[in-house]
Design an enzyme around this catalytic site. Sequence first.
Site, PDB file in Angstrom:
ATOM      1  N   CYS A 124      44.294  35.163  38.905  1.00 43.41           N
ATOM      2  CA  CYS A 124      43.036  35.483  38.213  1.00 43.41           C
ATOM      3  C   CYS A 124      42.036  36.220  39.100  1.00 43.41           C
ATOM      4  O   CYS A 124      41.019  36.707  38.600  1.00 43.41           O
ATOM      5  CB  CYS A 124      42.385  34.214  37.684  1.00 43.41           C
ATOM      6  SG  CYS A 124      43.324  33.379  36.383  1.00 43.41           S
ATOM      7  N   PHE A 151      35.377  39.277  27.639  1.00 45.44           N
ATOM      8  CA  PHE A 151      35.166  37.829  27.607  1.00 45.44           C
ATOM      9  C   PHE A 151      33.758  37.480  28.080  1.00 45.44           C
ATOM     10  O   PHE A 151      33.170  38.192  28.905  1.00 45.44           O
ATOM     11  CB  PHE A 151      36.203  37.135  28.490  1.00 45.44           C
ATOM     12  CG  PHE A 151      37.462  36.779  27.758  1.00 45.44           C
ATOM     13  CD1 PHE A 151      37.783  35.456  27.504  1.00 45.44           C
ATOM     14  CD2 PHE A 151      38.301  37.763  27.286  1.00 45.44           C
ATOM     15  CE1 PHE A 151      38.924  35.129  26.794  1.00 45.44           C
ATOM     16  CE2 PHE A 151      39.449  37.449  26.577  1.00 45.44           C
ATOM     17  CZ  PHE A 151      39.762  36.118  26.330  1.00 45.44           C
ATOM     18  N   ASP A 181      40.203  30.978  46.490  1.00 48.37           N
ATOM     19  CA  ASP A 181      38.987  31.738  46.218  1.00 48.37           C
ATOM     20  C   ASP A 181      38.161  31.827  47.488  1.00 48.37           C
ATOM     21  O   ASP A 181      38.404  31.073  48.446  1.00 48.37           O
ATOM     22  CB  ASP A 181      38.166  31.056  45.109  1.00 48.37           C
ATOM     23  CG  ASP A 181      37.359  32.035  44.273  1.00 48.37           C
ATOM     24  OD1 ASP A 181      36.699  32.912  44.872  1.00 48.37           O
ATOM     25  OD2 ASP A 181      37.374  31.917  43.032  1.00 48.37           O
ATOM     26  N   TYR A 190      39.644  51.027  38.373  1.00 46.39           N
ATOM     27  CA  TYR A 190      39.892  49.720  37.758  1.00 46.39           C
ATOM     28  C   TYR A 190      41.097  49.783  36.822  1.00 46.39           C
ATOM     29  O   TYR A 190      41.994  48.930  36.877  1.00 46.39           O
ATOM     30  CB  TYR A 190      38.641  49.270  37.003  1.00 46.39           C
ATOM     31  CG  TYR A 190      38.754  47.928  36.338  1.00 46.39           C
ATOM     32  CD1 TYR A 190      38.783  46.758  37.081  1.00 46.39           C
ATOM     33  CD2 TYR A 190      38.831  47.823  34.944  1.00 46.39           C
ATOM     34  CE1 TYR A 190      38.881  45.513  36.466  1.00 46.39           C
ATOM     35  CE2 TYR A 190      38.931  46.591  34.318  1.00 46.39           C
ATOM     36  CZ  TYR A 190      38.961  45.442  35.089  1.00 46.39           C
ATOM     37  OH  TYR A 190      39.060  44.211  34.472  1.00 46.39           O
ATOM     38  N   LEU A 192      37.419  32.938  34.227  1.00 47.64           N
ATOM     39  CA  LEU A 192      38.710  32.665  33.584  1.00 47.64           C
ATOM     40  C   LEU A 192      39.591  31.790  34.456  1.00 47.64           C
ATOM     41  O   LEU A 192      40.341  30.944  33.952  1.00 47.64           O
ATOM     42  CB  LEU A 192      39.421  33.990  33.270  1.00 47.64           C
ATOM     43  CG  LEU A 192      38.656  34.998  32.408  1.00 47.64           C
ATOM     44  CD1 LEU A 192      39.517  36.230  32.138  1.00 47.64           C
ATOM     45  CD2 LEU A 192      38.199  34.365  31.097  1.00 47.64           C
ATOM     46  N   SER A 232      44.025  43.893  31.888  1.00 49.76           N
ATOM     47  CA  SER A 232      42.783  44.104  31.158  1.00 49.76           C
ATOM     48  C   SER A 232      43.040  45.081  30.024  1.00 49.76           C
ATOM     49  O   SER A 232      43.987  45.883  30.075  1.00 49.76           O
ATOM     50  CB  SER A 232      41.716  44.679  32.091  1.00 49.76           C
ATOM     51  OG  SER A 232      40.610  45.209  31.373  1.00 49.76           O
ATOM     52  N   LYS A 280      44.852  47.765  36.868  1.00 49.88           N
ATOM     53  CA  LYS A 280      45.292  46.904  35.777  1.00 49.88           C
ATOM     54  C   LYS A 280      46.526  47.477  35.078  1.00 49.88           C
ATOM     55  O   LYS A 280      47.415  46.737  34.643  1.00 49.88           O
ATOM     56  CB  LYS A 280      44.146  46.699  34.776  1.00 49.88           C
ATOM     57  CG  LYS A 280      42.942  45.969  35.367  1.00 49.88           C
ATOM     58  CD  LYS A 280      43.332  44.599  35.931  1.00 49.88           C
ATOM     59  CE  LYS A 280      42.131  43.788  36.384  1.00 49.88           C
ATOM     60  NZ  LYS A 280      42.509  42.441  36.866  1.00 49.88           N
ATOM     61  N   SER A 307      35.689  30.192  39.418  1.00 49.51           N
ATOM     62  CA  SER A 307      34.736  30.602  38.390  1.00 49.51           C
ATOM     63  C   SER A 307      35.464  31.348  37.275  1.00 49.51           C
ATOM     64  O   SER A 307      36.641  31.722  37.413  1.00 49.51           O
ATOM     65  CB  SER A 307      33.646  31.513  38.982  1.00 49.51           C
ATOM     66  OG  SER A 307      34.225  32.707  39.510  1.00 49.51           O
TER      67      SER A 307
END
Length: 266
Positions: free
Chosen positions: A87, A203, A36, A170, A17, A157, A174, A15
């Site tokens: 991803c 996005f 995934d 988070y 990106l 990110s 990143k 799913s």
Amino acid sequence: MKVEKRTFIVSGGSSGLGLATVRSLLDGGAYVSIVDLSEPPEEVRTSPRARFFQTDITNVDAIERTVEGTAAWANETSAPLGGVINCAGVGIAAKIISVDKTGARPPEPHSLDVWNFALNVNLTGTFNLTRLALKHLVYAPPEGEDGERGVIVMVASAAAFEGQPGQTAYSATKGALVGMTLPMARDLARYGVRVATIAPGVFASSMTDAMNAKTQKSLKTEGIVYPQRFGKPEEFAQTVRYILDCPYVNGETIRLSGAGRLPARL
């Protein structure tokens, strides 16, 4: 690197990106190992050049089985491993301390379980998939005048640079990916393997679709310079292809944000 007749591992490829990247690679003639928990759409899953490996990215044994399964598949198809595009990720929000303004409850520190979950998926998952795939990638046949064997792409990110309130965990994951990029590229140079990281801004996704109109407008008009819209998944996939195609991209983090910067608060 030419993607045609090479096999690429794409985590989070069912799913968002990751899926856009899978589709772009398939269009380019590559073979794609989709890693995934959930299955990809049928038109991708049924492609003869796609193989789905249901994998919990926090489970190192499951990752190792997936990598070995991908390597065996690559041998069968004579499409040697060409790289890993990481991803898979999770977006979480939690304040470092939550205080009840009424005083009815004591202050509540950031959940350690939430912290560990973010690290396990975003950081350790990327690290494990990459290091285990490299056991095979460093022996891939070299190509071109530079003797290139493969490419590692990590996904950070904008929050790695300007995280918002509630993004301590988070942003930590990143930012760590950004910090890993150059030393990993230096480690792998002797094997002809490049490393690059993409740091997307906001996005279009199911998450942004769920935002109210006020929040969407704030992100677009206050955080993004031009074009004033959310990024498109296919634009992320184009950036992955640019990294794969251009041999001189190495040890870099590429911001993909429309010159945007996340505001301090929405």
